[in-house]
Motif scaffolding. Structure first.
Motif, PDB file in Angstrom:
ATOM      1  N   GLU A  97      35.734   9.339  52.329  1.00  0.00           N
ATOM      2  CA  GLU A  97      34.604  10.125  51.178  1.00  0.00           C
ATOM      3  C   GLU A  97      35.505  11.372  50.727  1.00  0.00           C
ATOM      4  O   GLU A  97      35.575  11.989  49.858  1.00  0.00           O
ATOM      5  N   LEU A  98      35.975  12.513  51.944  1.00  0.00           N
ATOM      6  CA  LEU A  98      36.537  13.618  51.282  1.00  0.00           C
ATOM      7  C   LEU A  98      38.011  12.576  50.249  1.00  0.00           C
ATOM      8  O   LEU A  98      37.803  13.930  49.402  1.00  0.00           O
ATOM      9  N   ALA A  99      37.988  11.902  50.347  1.00  0.00           N
ATOM     10  CA  ALA A  99      39.468  11.617  48.943  1.00  0.00           C
ATOM     11  C   ALA A  99      39.147  11.293  47.526  1.00  0.00           C
ATOM     12  O   ALA A  99      39.633  12.163  46.899  1.00  0.00           O
ATOM     13  N   ASP A 100      37.462  10.297  47.971  1.00  0.00           N
ATOM     14  CA  ASP A 100      36.950  10.705  46.883  1.00  0.00           C
ATOM     15  C   ASP A 100      36.866  11.385  45.639  1.00  0.00           C
ATOM     16  O   ASP A 100      36.537  11.973  44.383  1.00  0.00           O
ATOM     17  N   SER A 101      36.364  12.694  47.533  1.00  0.00           N
ATOM     18  CA  SER A 101      34.906  13.447  45.977  1.00  0.00           C
ATOM     19  C   SER A 101      36.374  14.972  45.702  1.00  0.00           C
ATOM     20  O   SER A 101      35.650  15.811  45.401  1.00  0.00           O
ATOM     21  N   VAL A 102      37.545  14.730  46.145  1.00  0.00           N
ATOM     22  CA  VAL A 102      38.296  16.164  45.327  1.00  0.00           C
ATOM     23  C   VAL A 102      39.618  15.670  44.088  1.00  0.00           C
ATOM     24  O   VAL A 102      39.577  16.520  43.838  1.00  0.00           O
ATOM     25  N   SER A 103      39.112  13.716  43.768  1.00  0.00           N
ATOM     26  CA  SER A 103      39.491  14.123  42.766  1.00  0.00           C
ATOM     27  C   SER A 103      39.301  14.121  41.501  1.00  0.00           C
ATOM     28  O   SER A 103      38.041  14.654  41.272  1.00  0.00           O
ATOM     29  N   LEU A 107      35.286  15.293  40.286  1.00  0.00           N
ATOM     30  CA  LEU A 107      35.482  16.634  40.019  1.00  0.00           C
ATOM     31  C   LEU A 107      34.673  16.763  38.765  1.00  0.00           C
ATOM     32  O   LEU A 107      33.196  18.045  38.588  1.00  0.00           O
ATOM     33  N   LEU A 108      35.498  16.172  37.754  1.00  0.00           N
ATOM     34  CA  LEU A 108      33.964  16.441  35.710  1.00  0.00           C
ATOM     35  C   LEU A 108      33.489  15.445  36.128  1.00  0.00           C
ATOM     36  O   LEU A 108      32.184  16.598  35.436  1.00  0.00           O
ATOM     37  N   LEU A 109      32.870  15.039  38.071  1.00  0.00           N
ATOM     38  CA  LEU A 109      31.456  13.913  37.019  1.00  0.00           C
ATOM     39  C   LEU A 109      30.275  15.143  37.922  1.00  0.00           C
ATOM     40  O   LEU A 109      29.197  15.123  37.199  1.00  0.00           O
ATOM     41  N   LEU A 110      31.169  15.849  39.011  1.00  0.00           N
ATOM     42  CA  LEU A 110      30.637  17.156  39.610  1.00  0.00           C
ATOM     43  C   LEU A 110      29.572  17.563  38.281  1.00  0.00           C
ATOM     44  O   LEU A 110      28.554  18.522  38.738  1.00  0.00           O
ATOM     45  N   VAL A 122      28.020  17.623  47.838  1.00  0.00           N
ATOM     46  CA  VAL A 122      28.882  18.086  48.626  1.00  0.00           C
ATOM     47  C   VAL A 122      28.549  17.810  49.945  1.00  0.00           C
ATOM     48  O   VAL A 122      29.488  17.482  50.264  1.00  0.00           O
ATOM     49  N   LEU A 123      27.520  18.730  51.007  1.00  0.00           N
ATOM     50  CA  LEU A 123      26.829  18.792  52.241  1.00  0.00           C
ATOM     51  C   LEU A 123      26.868  17.623  52.404  1.00  0.00           C
ATOM     52  O   LEU A 123      27.220  17.027  53.860  1.00  0.00           O
ATOM     53  N   ARG A 124      24.927  16.351  51.735  1.00  0.00           N
ATOM     54  CA  ARG A 124      25.240  15.733  52.684  1.00  0.00           C
ATOM     55  C   ARG A 124      26.451  14.423  52.131  1.00  0.00           C
ATOM     56  O   ARG A 124      26.380  13.899  53.417  1.00  0.00           O
ATOM     57  N   GLU A 125      26.717  13.875  51.374  1.00  0.00           N
ATOM     58  CA  GLU A 125      27.523  12.972  51.237  1.00  0.00           C
ATOM     59  C   GLU A 125      28.762  12.871  51.616  1.00  0.00           C
ATOM     60  O   GLU A 125      29.668  12.122  51.871  1.00  0.00           O
ATOM     61  N   VAL A 126      29.661  14.153  51.135  1.00  0.00           N
ATOM     62  CA  VAL A 126      31.032  14.355  51.526  1.00  0.00           C
ATOM     63  C   VAL A 126      31.140  14.669  52.573  1.00  0.00           C
ATOM     64  O   VAL A 126      31.855  14.228  53.372  1.00  0.00           O
ATOM     65  N   PHE A 127      30.442  15.745  53.314  1.00  0.00           N
ATOM     66  CA  PHE A 127      30.435  16.696  53.853  1.00  0.00           C
ATOM     67  C   PHE A 127      29.416  15.759  55.682  1.00  0.00           C
ATOM     68  O   PHE A 127      29.712  16.021  57.325  1.00  0.00           O
ATOM     69  N   ALA A 128      28.715  14.895  55.560  1.00  0.00           N
ATOM     70  CA  ALA A 128      27.034  14.472  56.060  1.00  0.00           C
ATOM     71  C   ALA A 128      26.772  15.523  56.958  1.00  0.00           C
ATOM     72  O   ALA A 128      26.406  15.190  58.486  1.00  0.00           O
ATOM     73  N   THR A 237      62.157  18.903  35.269  1.00  0.00           N
ATOM     74  CA  THR A 237      62.510  18.247  36.611  1.00  0.00           C
ATOM     75  C   THR A 237      61.080  17.301  36.381  1.00  0.00           C
ATOM     76  O   THR A 237      60.168  18.167  36.327  1.00  0.00           O
ATOM     77  N   CYS A 238      61.223  15.907  36.569  1.00  0.00           N
ATOM     78  CA  CYS A 238      59.382  15.771  37.245  1.00  0.00           C
ATOM     79  C   CYS A 238      59.679  15.763  38.692  1.00  0.00           C
ATOM     80  O   CYS A 238      60.515  14.443  39.642  1.00  0.00           O
ATOM     81  N   GLU A 239      58.747  16.148  39.257  1.00  0.00           N
ATOM     82  CA  GLU A 239      58.613  16.086  41.120  1.00  0.00           C
ATOM     83  C   GLU A 239      57.614  14.968  41.007  1.00  0.00           C
ATOM     84  O   GLU A 239      55.957  15.885  41.122  1.00  0.00           O
ATOM     85  N   PRO A 240      57.035  13.929  41.194  1.00  0.00           N
ATOM     86  CA  PRO A 240      56.632  13.181  41.259  1.00  0.00           C
ATOM     87  C   PRO A 240      55.665  14.058  42.951  1.00  0.00           C
ATOM     88  O   PRO A 240      56.189  14.350  43.818  1.00  0.00           O
ATOM     89  N   HIS A 241      54.555  14.002  42.985  1.00  0.00           N
ATOM     90  CA  HIS A 241      53.313  14.709  44.193  1.00  0.00           C
ATOM     91  C   HIS A 241      52.577  14.533  43.804  1.00  0.00           C
ATOM     92  O   HIS A 241      51.118  14.315  42.859  1.00  0.00           O
ATOM     93  N   ASP A 242      51.346  13.661  45.498  1.00  0.00           N
ATOM     94  CA  ASP A 242      49.179  13.681  44.393  1.00  0.00           C
ATOM     95  C   ASP A 242      48.648  14.675  43.953  1.00  0.00           C
ATOM     96  O   ASP A 242      49.391  15.848  44.301  1.00  0.00           O
ATOM     97  N   VAL A 243      48.250  14.691  43.195  1.00  0.00           N
ATOM     98  CA  VAL A 243      47.545  15.584  43.027  1.00  0.00           C
ATOM     99  C   VAL A 243      45.777  15.626  42.608  1.00  0.00           C
ATOM    100  O   VAL A 243      45.777  14.107  41.946  1.00  0.00           O
ATOM    101  N   ASN A 244      45.341  16.237  43.762  1.00  0.00           N
ATOM    102  CA  ASN A 244      43.430  16.525  43.558  1.00  0.00           C
ATOM    103  C   ASN A 244      43.542  14.093  44.778  1.00  0.00           C
ATOM    104  O   ASN A 244      42.499  14.004  44.563  1.00  0.00           O
ATOM    105  N   GLY A 245      44.574  13.335  45.558  1.00  0.00           N
ATOM    106  CA  GLY A 245      45.056  13.213  46.302  1.00  0.00           C
ATOM    107  C   GLY A 245      44.663  11.608  44.800  1.00  0.00           C
ATOM    108  O   GLY A 245      45.182  10.798  45.282  1.00  0.00           O
ATOM    109  N   GLU A 246      45.110  12.085  44.091  1.00  0.00           N
ATOM    110  CA  GLU A 246      45.938  10.902  43.300  1.00  0.00           C
ATOM    111  C   GLU A 246      47.262  10.663  42.147  1.00  0.00           C
ATOM    112  O   GLU A 246      47.786  12.156  42.942  1.00  0.00           O
TER     113      GLU A 246
END
Length: 308
Positions: A97-103, A107-110, A122-128, A237-246
């Protein structure tokens, strides 16, 4: 335990709540700081410090979001949340839930939700959080919060993809994407893109960008490979890095300053969205920011010069 120690134990949770409600790193940090000031100024100790601080940061975030909505409606071009390179809050029981909710996509759906719907979701669905704590945080009855959650879920489910790629598949696809991008391999890049892929950039009028929106695998592949190999030639330079879990990447100028970020949205083995985060005002928390206009001028001059 002192107030400071109690607060510091909860800081990462408070930031994660605020970021998901607000979509901004700086705004979330400010909300957390304001929550601390109110906690520190309180003459009595709450029965549950977690409940008190979570409710406080939620109320602050709702107020900030209401005013931020007006600014976002007047924003130049597409608006994206500020990128988050790593979420400070971890909970193995809520990892998915935490990973999905931060993508970026989530966030654009929110953004489609009202501030109250967003906070309840956020309080109920993500953090229970229990409905009693959710109700206390947003100042509504438990019954009203249940209805808010039903509406929020409906909006979120309508916009979510039916199938998502696993983390290993996404990273492997991203590696191939950025290799093809650096090599200028149009065909290789096109093969990784969904037929209806979108390239979208958020510069806010503060930096150059390839385009506000380009659609179609062939169009996106041609545009990207016409620019990025040249950027590499002038020291970017291009530095691969996860951004918002993606999967994504940080692009830096020759001095190591942040030029822009790119994040990939993967679905069914193909990249369906390429998002460019170019607005320097949203990148200061990542590191020193490059002069994107100067890089653009240098790129233009490099492309004009005859090749050997």
């Amino acid at each position: 335990m002192s107030k400071v120690e109690e607060f510091e134990e909860l800081r990462s949770l408070l930031f994660s709540i605020a970021y998901r409600i607000l979509g901004g790193v700086g705004e979330a940090e400010d909300a957390v700081q304001e929550a601390w000031l109110r906690f520190d100024a309180s003459a009595t100790r709450p029965t549950s410090t977690k409940a008190f601080l979570s409710a406080t940061v939620t109320r602050i975030s709702i107020d900030v979001l209401r005013s931020a909505r007006v600014r976002r409606e007047q924003y130049t071009g597409p608006w994206f949340p500020e990128p988050l390179l790593s979420d400070p809050y971890e909970d193995p029981a809520r990892a998915v839930e935490l990973a999905d909710s931060v993508s970026m996509a989530a966030l654009l759906l929110l953004e489609r939700l009202s501030p109250l719907e967003r906070a309840v979701f956020v309080l109920r669905e993500v953090f229970a959080f229990g409905f009693d704590d959710v109700a206390a945080a947003v100042g509504r009855s438990e019954a009203a919060c249940r209805q808010l959650l039903v509406r929020a879920r409906r909006h979120m489910d309508a916009g979510r993809p039916r199938f998502t790629a696993d983390r290993g598949e996404r990273r492997e696809l991203a590696t191939r994407f950025f290799d093809a991008l650096k090599d200028g391999d149009v065909g290789g890049l096109q093969n990784l893109l969904a037929a209806d892929v979108q390239l979208v950039g958020d510069a806010g009028g503060n930096a150059p960008q390839l385009a506000k929106a380009v659609t179609g695998a062939a169009n996106v592949a041609r545009l990207l490979t016409a620019v990025y190999p040249w950027l590499m030639r002038i020291g970017v330079t291009c530095e691969p890095h996860d951004v918002n879990g993606e999967p994504g990447a940080i692009f830096r100028d020759r001095d190591g300053k942040v030029l822009h970020l790119m994040v990939l949205d993967v679905l069914d083995g193909r990249i369906r969205t390429v998002r460019g985060l170019n607005n320097p005002e949203k990148l200061t928390h990542v590191g020193p920011v490059a002069d994107a206009w100067a890089v653009a001028r240098e790129l233009k001059e490099a492309r004009r010069r005859p090749t050997a």
